[in-house]
Scaffold this motif. Structure first.
Motif, PDB file in Angstrom:
ATOM      1  N   THR A  51       0.834  -1.199   0.000  1.00  0.00           N
ATOM      2  CA  THR A  51       0.000   0.000   0.000  1.00  0.00           C
ATOM      3  C   THR A  51       0.866   1.245   0.000  1.00  0.00           C
ATOM      4  N   GLY A  52       0.796   1.992  -1.086  1.00  0.00           N
ATOM      5  CA  GLY A  52       1.510   3.259  -1.166  1.00  0.00           C
ATOM      6  C   GLY A  52       3.005   3.103  -1.301  1.00  0.00           C
ATOM      7  N   THR A  53       3.675   4.245  -1.371  1.00  0.00           N
ATOM      8  CA  THR A  53       5.123   4.220  -1.518  1.00  0.00           C
ATOM      9  C   THR A  53       5.816   5.158  -0.552  1.00  0.00           C
ATOM     10  N   ILE A 115       9.224   3.375   2.087  1.00  0.00           N
ATOM     11  CA  ILE A 115       9.330   2.040   1.501  1.00  0.00           C
ATOM     12  C   ILE A 115       9.336   2.064  -0.025  1.00  0.00           C
ATOM     13  N   GLY A 116       8.959   3.171  -0.625  1.00  0.00           N
ATOM     14  CA  GLY A 116       9.011   3.274  -2.082  1.00  0.00           C
ATOM     15  C   GLY A 116      10.396   3.621  -2.583  1.00  0.00           C
ATOM     16  N   GLY A 143       6.615  -4.469  -1.459  1.00  0.00           N
ATOM     17  CA  GLY A 143       6.729  -5.699  -2.220  1.00  0.00           C
ATOM     18  C   GLY A 143       6.826  -5.507  -3.719  1.00  0.00           C
ATOM     19  N   ALA A 144       6.024  -4.593  -4.286  1.00  0.00           N
ATOM     20  CA  ALA A 144       6.009  -4.385  -5.730  1.00  0.00           C
ATOM     21  C   ALA A 144       7.384  -3.966  -6.254  1.00  0.00           C
ATOM     22  N   ALA A 145       8.172  -3.288  -5.444  1.00  0.00           N
ATOM     23  CA  ALA A 145       9.488  -2.826  -5.880  1.00  0.00           C
ATOM     24  C   ALA A 145      10.492  -3.964  -6.034  1.00  0.00           C
ATOM     25  N   THR A 150       4.564  -9.111  -0.898  1.00  0.00           N
ATOM     26  CA  THR A 150       4.619  -8.295   0.312  1.00  0.00           C
ATOM     27  C   THR A 150       5.981  -7.634   0.432  1.00  0.00           C
ATOM     28  N   GLY A 151       6.009  -6.553   1.174  1.00  0.00           N
ATOM     29  CA  GLY A 151       7.250  -5.842   1.421  1.00  0.00           C
ATOM     30  C   GLY A 151       8.025  -6.461   2.573  1.00  0.00           C
ATOM     31  N   ILE A 152       9.165  -5.856   2.876  1.00  0.00           N
ATOM     32  CA  ILE A 152      10.046  -6.353   3.927  1.00  0.00           C
ATOM     33  C   ILE A 152      10.504  -5.174   4.774  1.00  0.00           C
TER      34      ILE A 152
END
Length: 166
Positions: A51-53, A115-116, A143-145, A150-152
């Protein structure tokens, strides 16, 4: 074996303590990201996953007792316009009331990881009444990056013991 050192008249060698945690960002990240070093805790409040960056809010607390003299220094380095290392943000604040078991959010953007842009944040919590310093490093990525669902987030805390206020 023994080791002896004298630095400015100080002869006692102190231990370095640390804690580390790396977790996936999920809908339960607020609980899963809590990283503990003795009475000091830090967590990511969210938002989570992809969600978002932008900047993601962090919070901290002390679980053993209240503090009345805490200095927080933040150092954030990151990108601007896609150029690595293009900006540095420093922020210092003094808190004279930090109550026991209360989560305190870092609401200033310069005290939050982005996180972006993969912007890490480094903190120093100077606990003047206890005589300790907590050094905290936080880095997160959505996560998308990285081509993941999911992100980390990775959190590393070091505690440097000082001396108790006399």
């Amino acid at each position: 074996r023994t080791c002896t050192a004298v630095v400015g008249g100080v002869t006692e060698i102190k231990n370095l303590q640390y804690a580390a945690k790396t977790v996936r960002l999920t809908d339960n990240s607020q609980a899963e990201t809590v990283t503990i070093m003795g009475p000091f805790e830090i967590r990511l409040d969210g938002p989570t996953a992809n969600t978002g960056t932008g900047n993601k809010q962090l919070s901290f607390r002390f679980t053993d007792r209240s503090r009345n003299a805490l200095i927080i220094q933040a150092d954030k380095r990151g990108t601007s316009g896609g150029v690595a290392g293009n900006f540095t943000s420093f922020r210092t604040e003094f808190r004279n009331t930090v109550n026991q078991n209360v989560w305190y959010p870092m609401t200033d953007g310069s005290m939050q990881p982005n996180i972006g842009n993969y912007d890490p944040v480094f903190f120093w919590f100077f606990d003047l009444t206890e005589g300790s310093i907590y050094r905290v490093s936080v880095a997160a990525v959505r996560g998308a990056a990285i081509g993941e669902a999911t992100g980390i987030i990775s959190v590393f805390i070091e505690k440097l013991e000082g001396t108790t206020l006399q």
